[in-house]
Design an enzyme around this catalytic site. Structure first.
Site, PDB file in Angstrom:
ATOM      1  N   TYR A  83      25.689  10.208  57.026  1.00 33.39           N
ATOM      2  CA  TYR A  83      25.089   8.958  57.499  1.00 33.39           C
ATOM      3  C   TYR A  83      25.679   8.557  58.850  1.00 33.39           C
ATOM      4  CZ  TYR A  83      24.065   3.956  57.778  1.00 33.39           C
ATOM      5  OH  TYR A  83      23.668   2.713  58.206  1.00 33.39           O
TER       6      TYR A  83
ATOM      7  N   TRP B  81      28.781  -0.483  51.330  1.00 32.79           N
ATOM      8  CA  TRP B  81      27.632   0.249  51.848  1.00 32.79           C
ATOM      9  C   TRP B  81      27.462   1.596  51.159  1.00 32.79           C
ATOM     10  CZ3 TRP B  81      23.223  -0.725  53.717  1.00 32.79           C
ATOM     11  CH2 TRP B  81      22.487   0.217  54.438  1.00 32.79           C
TER      12      TRP B  81
ATOM     13  N   GLU C 198      20.073  -3.307  53.753  1.00 32.47           N
ATOM     14  CA  GLU C 198      21.153  -4.177  54.226  1.00 32.47           C
ATOM     15  C   GLU C 198      21.205  -5.460  53.403  1.00 32.47           C
ATOM     16  OE1 GLU C 198      23.554  -3.606  56.174  1.00 32.47           O
ATOM     17  OE2 GLU C 198      22.949  -1.887  57.383  1.00 32.47           O
TER      18      GLU C 198
END
Length: 213
Positions: free
Chosen positions: A19, A49, A41
């Site tokens: 990522y 995350w 988000e």
């Protein structure tokens, strides 16, 4: 793990490293991808995350590939189906926010031609390039994220506080917050203006992906 010099927050977890290397901070202009990251988000609020990244494929399946036109039509039966899906974050406020935001996303598209045009208009279409030597220097929000957050809230969007919006700006590449010693920073900067050592890049902090409330 390769020997590339990168920001420290991905650690040595392959999913996180991929990522970081291939997505985070790289300019994104596709509306479907912009909607996907907006939903993710928001889902991440209060969580790490990496938790969301691990659930990303389940989210894509559950939310019809993040097609905002389809998500905008979800009814209460679909909400209940999503609430029973262990592959996603089963938070009713977040699920309902995704549906609300899909409808408003489409309103923005109708008004501006694309969500991309609306969002990137805040930076005149060009990423903001910072020059952080250490991840400790990276802010959690900025005056611009405050402004975008305020504008989105005025339109009715949910889970778009300034901290979430700044994380969104980072993820879609509106701002380049890779530290200057990171190979991605060098790549995005065209190989110029980044001369810090790898040790400078690897100061151990995970501020931008800590819990965002």
């Amino acid at each position: 793990m390769d020997e590339k010099c990168r920001c420290s927050w991905p650690g040595d977890m392959p999913l996180y490293v991929d990522y970081h290397d291939n997505e985070w901070g790289r300019p994104t202009h596709d509306d479907r991808e912009l909607f996907e990251l907006l939903v993710l988000e928001g889902a991440q609020a209060g969580l790490s995350w990496i938790t969301i990244l691990k659930k990303r494929e389940a989210y894509r399946e559950a939310f019809d590939g993040f097609d905002p036109a389809k998500v905008a039509l979800y009814d209460e039966a679909k909400v209940e189906e999503l609430m029973a899906n262990a592959g996603i974050v089963r938070n009713r406020l977040k699920v309902n926010a995704a549906i609300t935001n899909a409808k408003l996303f489409l309103d923005v598209v109708e008004e501006f031609g694309s969500f991309d045009a609306f969002l990137w208009g805040y930076v005149d279409g060009a990423p903001l390039v910072n020059r952080w030597r250490s991840e400790d220097e990276i802010p959690a929000s900025t005056p611009l994220s405050d402004r975008i957050s305020k504008d989105l809230k005025k339109r009715g969007f949910k889970f778009v506080g300034s901290t979430i919006v700044y994380a969104y700006m980072q993820s879609i590449g509106m701002v380049n917050d890779h530290v200057t010693g990171c190979f991605v920073y060098r790549e995005l900067a065209g190989g110029s203006g980044a001369t810090d050592s790898c040790s400078d890049a690897n100061q151990n902090t995970e501020r931008m992906h800590a819990a965002r409330l």
